[in-house]
Design an enzyme around this catalytic site. Structure first.
Site, PDB file in Angstrom:
ATOM      1  N   ARG A   7       0.828  -1.197   0.000  1.00  0.00           N
ATOM      2  CA  ARG A   7       0.000   0.000   0.000  1.00  0.00           C
ATOM      3  C   ARG A   7       0.856   1.237   0.000  1.00  0.00           C
ATOM      4  NH1 ARG A   7      -5.167   0.837   1.550  1.00  0.00           N
ATOM      5  NH2 ARG A   7      -4.574   2.751   0.523  1.00  0.00           N
ATOM      6  N   ARG A  63       3.068   3.666 -16.331  1.00  0.00           N
ATOM      7  CA  ARG A  63       3.446   3.075 -17.622  1.00  0.00           C
ATOM      8  C   ARG A  63       4.679   3.730 -18.234  1.00  0.00           C
ATOM      9  NH1 ARG A  63      -2.261   2.928 -18.160  1.00  0.00           N
ATOM     10  NH2 ARG A  63      -2.219   4.890 -19.303  1.00  0.00           N
ATOM     11  N   CYS A  75      -6.896   2.859 -12.926  1.00  0.00           N
ATOM     12  CA  CYS A  75      -7.225   4.002 -12.078  1.00  0.00           C
ATOM     13  C   CYS A  75      -8.706   3.984 -11.724  1.00  0.00           C
ATOM     14  CB  CYS A  75      -6.947   5.314 -12.806  1.00  0.00           C
ATOM     15  SG  CYS A  75      -5.232   5.611 -13.167  1.00  0.00           S
ATOM     16  N   GLU A  78     -11.644   7.330  -5.371  1.00  0.00           N
ATOM     17  CA  GLU A  78     -11.998   6.938  -4.008  1.00  0.00           C
ATOM     18  C   GLU A  78     -13.444   7.339  -3.739  1.00  0.00           C
ATOM     19  OE1 GLU A  78     -10.386   5.637  -1.123  1.00  0.00           O
ATOM     20  OE2 GLU A  78      -8.822   5.026  -2.504  1.00  0.00           O
ATOM     21  N   ARG A  90      -3.753   7.169  -4.001  1.00  0.00           N
ATOM     22  CA  ARG A  90      -3.453   5.929  -3.281  1.00  0.00           C
ATOM     23  C   ARG A  90      -3.078   4.854  -4.287  1.00  0.00           C
ATOM     24  NH1 ARG A  90      -7.640   8.416  -0.498  1.00  0.00           N
ATOM     25  NH2 ARG A  90      -7.486   8.413   1.766  1.00  0.00           N
ATOM     26  N   TYR A 108       3.934   5.954   2.686  1.00  0.00           N
ATOM     27  CA  TYR A 108       3.046   7.110   2.769  1.00  0.00           C
ATOM     28  C   TYR A 108       3.903   8.367   2.711  1.00  0.00           C
ATOM     29  CZ  TYR A 108      -0.590   3.828   3.693  1.00  0.00           C
ATOM     30  OH  TYR A 108      -1.480   2.795   3.548  1.00  0.00           O
ATOM     31  N   ARG A 116      -1.910   6.774   7.817  1.00  0.00           N
ATOM     32  CA  ARG A 116      -1.490   5.571   8.529  1.00  0.00           C
ATOM     33  C   ARG A 116      -0.245   5.843   9.380  1.00  0.00           C
ATOM     34  NH1 ARG A 116      -3.378   0.456   7.186  1.00  0.00           N
ATOM     35  NH2 ARG A 116      -2.432   0.032   9.199  1.00  0.00           N
TER      36      ARG A 116
END
Length: 121
Positions: A7, A63, A75, A78, A90, A108, A116
């Site tokens: 992540r 890419r 893609c 959210e 993200r 992050y 987080r």
């Protein structure tokens, strides 16, 4: 080998194409580097943005990375949750690796470190 999910998240100051592409590239490159992942280890990358990012497809940045042309990238946006962090990108990278789950390094950057704090170094 097994499949693991890496992540990561980052933010941009403004919804400008160059800023989105640079931030996305920096994020996925750090995710790969910190987990010793090569392009051939990557199964796929899912990138989401908050709905205030509309200037470009972040997948374009992935890419364009040398050696990543055949990595499947997609893609999406959210959920538009009130109070969510704005201008956020993200990434979820699915990889083949021998790294145990507890040693996976999730990345992050910028304002996204607030998402987080428990995973920060």
């Amino acid at each position: 080998m097994m499949v693991r999910g890496l992540r990561g998240a980052t933010t941009v100051e403004n919804d400008e194409e160059q800023a989105v592409l640079e931030a996305t590239q920096a994020l996925v490159e750090e995710m790969a580097k910190e987990n010793s992942v090569l392009p051939g280890d990557i199964i796929s990358v899912l990138i989401s943005t908050t709905t205030d990012i509309k200037s470009t497809f972040p997948a374009k940045a992935v890419r364009s990375i040398d050696g990543w042309i055949y990595v499947p990238v997609m893609c999406t946006h959210e959920m538009d949750v009130p109070g969510a962090m704005p201008l956020c990108i993200r990434a979820l990278m699915h990889v083949n690796t021998d790294i145990p789950q507890r040693y996976v390094k999730h990345i992050y950057q910028k304002n996204a470190v607030k998402l987080r704090p428990d995973l920060q170094k």
